[in-house]
Design a protein around this motif. Structure first.
Motif, PDB file in Angstrom:
ATOM      1  N   LEU A  58      38.238  54.128  38.250  1.00 47.06           N
ATOM      2  CA  LEU A  58      37.451  53.103  38.947  1.00 47.06           C
ATOM      3  C   LEU A  58      37.158  51.923  38.034  1.00 47.06           C
ATOM      4  CD1 LEU A  58      34.888  55.365  40.888  1.00 47.06           C
ATOM      5  CD2 LEU A  58      36.860  54.140  41.832  1.00 47.06           C
ATOM      6  N   ASN A  59      37.121  52.146  36.754  1.00 45.72           N
ATOM      7  CA  ASN A  59      36.782  51.078  35.806  1.00 45.72           C
ATOM      8  C   ASN A  59      38.009  50.311  35.306  1.00 45.72           C
ATOM      9  OD1 ASN A  59      34.043  51.703  35.924  1.00 45.72           O
ATOM     10  ND2 ASN A  59      34.252  53.270  34.321  1.00 45.72           N
ATOM     11  N   VAL A  60      39.177  50.771  35.712  1.00 40.26           N
ATOM     12  CA  VAL A  60      40.394  50.080  35.263  1.00 40.26           C
ATOM     13  C   VAL A  60      40.599  48.826  36.142  1.00 40.26           C
ATOM     14  CG1 VAL A  60      42.901  50.189  35.074  1.00 40.26           C
ATOM     15  CG2 VAL A  60      41.486  52.147  34.388  1.00 40.26           C
ATOM     16  N   PRO A  61      40.703  47.616  35.537  1.00 37.13           N
ATOM     17  CA  PRO A  61      40.957  46.412  36.346  1.00 37.13           C
ATOM     18  C   PRO A  61      42.392  46.421  36.850  1.00 37.13           C
ATOM     19  CG  PRO A  61      40.924  45.857  34.017  1.00 37.13           C
ATOM     20  CD  PRO A  61      40.535  47.295  34.107  1.00 37.13           C
ATOM     21  N   THR A  62      42.516  46.258  38.112  1.00 40.53           N
ATOM     22  CA  THR A  62      43.855  46.298  38.713  1.00 40.53           C
ATOM     23  C   THR A  62      44.064  45.076  39.592  1.00 40.53           C
ATOM     24  OG1 THR A  62      43.050  47.545  40.616  1.00 40.53           O
ATOM     25  CG2 THR A  62      43.901  48.803  38.746  1.00 40.53           C
ATOM     26  N   LYS A  63      45.295  44.674  39.681  1.00 39.85           N
ATOM     27  CA  LYS A  63      45.652  43.562  40.561  1.00 39.85           C
ATOM     28  C   LYS A  63      46.059  44.056  41.937  1.00 39.85           C
ATOM     29  CE  LYS A  63      47.376  40.799  36.675  1.00 39.85           C
ATOM     30  NZ  LYS A  63      48.544  40.050  36.117  1.00 39.85           N
ATOM     31  N   TYR A  64      46.139  45.394  41.999  1.00 39.41           N
ATOM     32  CA  TYR A  64      46.584  45.987  43.274  1.00 39.41           C
ATOM     33  C   TYR A  64      45.551  47.026  43.717  1.00 39.41           C
ATOM     34  CZ  TYR A  64      50.859  43.927  41.387  1.00 39.41           C
ATOM     35  OH  TYR A  64      51.762  43.089  40.819  1.00 39.41           O
TER      36      TYR A  64
END
Length: 478
Positions: A58-64
């Motif tokens: 949940l804390n990982v920034p994702t573009k998707y």
């Protein structure tokens, strides 16, 4: 094999089986308890890693909107580097169960991965090489992706502890068996001591020592067996003594019988040869014939009395009521013509249970013996009276030569005569009292003999009577 060793070996086998089974169960119980504890810890660790992975995702920034494979690898590396694994190995796989990340040393086997259910955890204990592991698997949902998280924890130490436990217990069991065997050997020796003593006593008796007795060393069943054995040995010893005495008595009987036959036969043969070989005058012819007749009558009397003894030993009798007066009247008639002795008869009326003819024979023999023991003109007293409630006592008393005390027990033996020359001179063969004894046995009675040398002899016996007649002595009859 001796009973001692049988008990010892059976005890060792039972103890070995008991120690072995109990040891196996104990060590295995400890092992299973430790294994269950490790499994629970592994499953709890798997849950913690699942929560940590989902939080990290949940804390990982994702573009998707979908978690990328590269992000999965990064989270796996981060979890492994953060120390959350605590000695565990980690493997992450995608939806198609394609491995995305695996810790160094994680086996390439995917059997467990293929078995992870959609909505539950899976675990198994596996062995890779020389080591044992707990392999867990769980499904993880992160950013619309269904991933699979596997952990691998080394539990080889638990299996090694079980192996050491079995080894130590075998050594302890062996030591306990040795100590127990030594103690059991002492106990078996103590327990079987009565049996060894009985065996020794049996051998001694088999060798002919019938007086030997087994030593009693306990008060239990074996002690009771020893007491019973000693009692049996005493009975056997008495029986053997009786048999020896009976054999000795038979040998004496045969010797006496042969001697008693020899004496009259010698006289008969001698006088018969004299009559056959010489012509004698009338007086010598009469004397020789008289000797032959007298000795022949003695042989006849002896044979009849022997036959009576044999018959009384083999037969039973039917007791009938008999008037005592009939018996005493018979004696008076039989000895009324006896001019050598005076017969005095006195009795009390009464009815007895007996076989009349046999009892007449007893009284006749007793009176005849009394007359032979008395001097010419001597007195022989015959009496009868009630004794107690159901007894009637007969008594024959003389005042003749008497019987020595050391010969009182022998006078009832066949062919035994206190004064042989005196008895033979009166056609005696020593069978009268023996016949009386056998007849009285059939009546449940016995002779009571009292005698003093030079003062005379008194012989009595008791017969069962009808009712309770008084003890009054009847009128004396001469």
């Amino acid at each position: 094999m001796k009973l001692l060793y049988k008990i010892l070996f059976c005890t060792i086998i039972i103890m070995a089986a008991a120690f072995g089974l109990s040891g196996y169960l104990f060590v295995n119980f400890v092992f299973e308890t430790a294994l269950e504890r490790e499994i629970d810890q592994a499953l709890d660790g798997s849950n913690i890693l699942q929560f940590a992975f989902e939080t990290a995702a949940l804390n990982v920034p994702t573009k998707y909107n979908v978690l990328q494979d590269i992000a999965v690898e990064q989270i796996g590396a981060r979890l492994e580097g953060s120390g959350r694994l605590s000695g565990r190995c980690l493997r992450l796989s995608g939806e198609e169960r394609k491995i995305l990340y695996a810790s160094d040393g994680f086996p390439e086997d995917t059997g467990m991965l293929m078995q992870i259910p959609e909505d539950a955890r899976a675990w198994q204990v596996v062995r890779y090489g020389e080591n044992y592991y707990i392999h867990t698997g769980i499904r993880v949902n992160a950013l619309n992706r269904n991933l699979y998280l596997e952990t691998l924890e080394n539990i080889t130490e638990i299996f090694e502890e079980r192996t050491v436990g079995f080894s130590v217990y075998r050594q302890v069991t062996l030591a306990m068996l040795l100590c127990s065997s030594a103690a059991m050997l002492v106990i078996c020796i103590w327990l079987t001591q009565p049996i060894r003593l009985l065996t020794h006593a049996t051998r001694k008796m088999a060798e002919g020592d019938y007086s030997y007795r087994a030593r009693q060393v306990s008060s239990d069943e074996l002690g009771q067996l020893t007491m019973d054995f000693n009692h049996m040995a005493s009975v056997l010893e008495n029986t053997f003594d009786e048999l020896k005495n009976e054999i000795s008595a038979r040998e004496d009987f045969i010797a006496a019988f042969a001697h008693e036959l020899k004496t009259p036969l010698t006289s008969i043969i001698g006088y018969a040869d004299l009559l056959r070989s010489r012509k004698l005058d009338e007086e010598k012819h009469f004397l020789s014939s008289n000797y032959i007749y007298t000795e022949g009558k003695r042989l006849e009397s002896m044979s009849f009395r022997l036959l009576d003894i044999i018959v009384t030993r083999r037969e039973t009798i039917d007791l009938q009521p008999v008037e005592a007066e009939v018996l005493f009247q018979y004696l008076e008639d039989m000895f009324s013509g006896n001019g050598e002795q005076t017969l005095q008869i006195s009795y009390a009326p009464g009815v007895i249970y007996a076989e009349g003819n046999l009892l007449k024979s007893v009284l006749l023999n007793l009176v005849d013996n009394a007359c032979k023991a008395s001097q010419e003109g001597g007195i022989v007293e015959v009496s009868g009276r009630g004794q107690g409630e159901n007894g009637y006592i007969f008594q024959v008393k003389d005042y003749g030569v008497g019987i020595p005390e050391n010969e009182l027990k022998k006078v009832t033996e066949a062919f035994y005569m206190v004064d042989k020359s005196r008895s033979r001179s009166r056609n005696g063969a020593g069978l009268g009292l023996a016949l009386c004894v056998e007849i009285l046995k059939l009546h449940g009675s016995q002779l009571n003999i009292e005698s003093k040398v030079g003062q005379g002899t008194c012989i009595s016996f008791v017969i069962t009577r009808e009712g309770g007649q008084g003890d009054t002595i009847g009128e004396e009859k001469m």
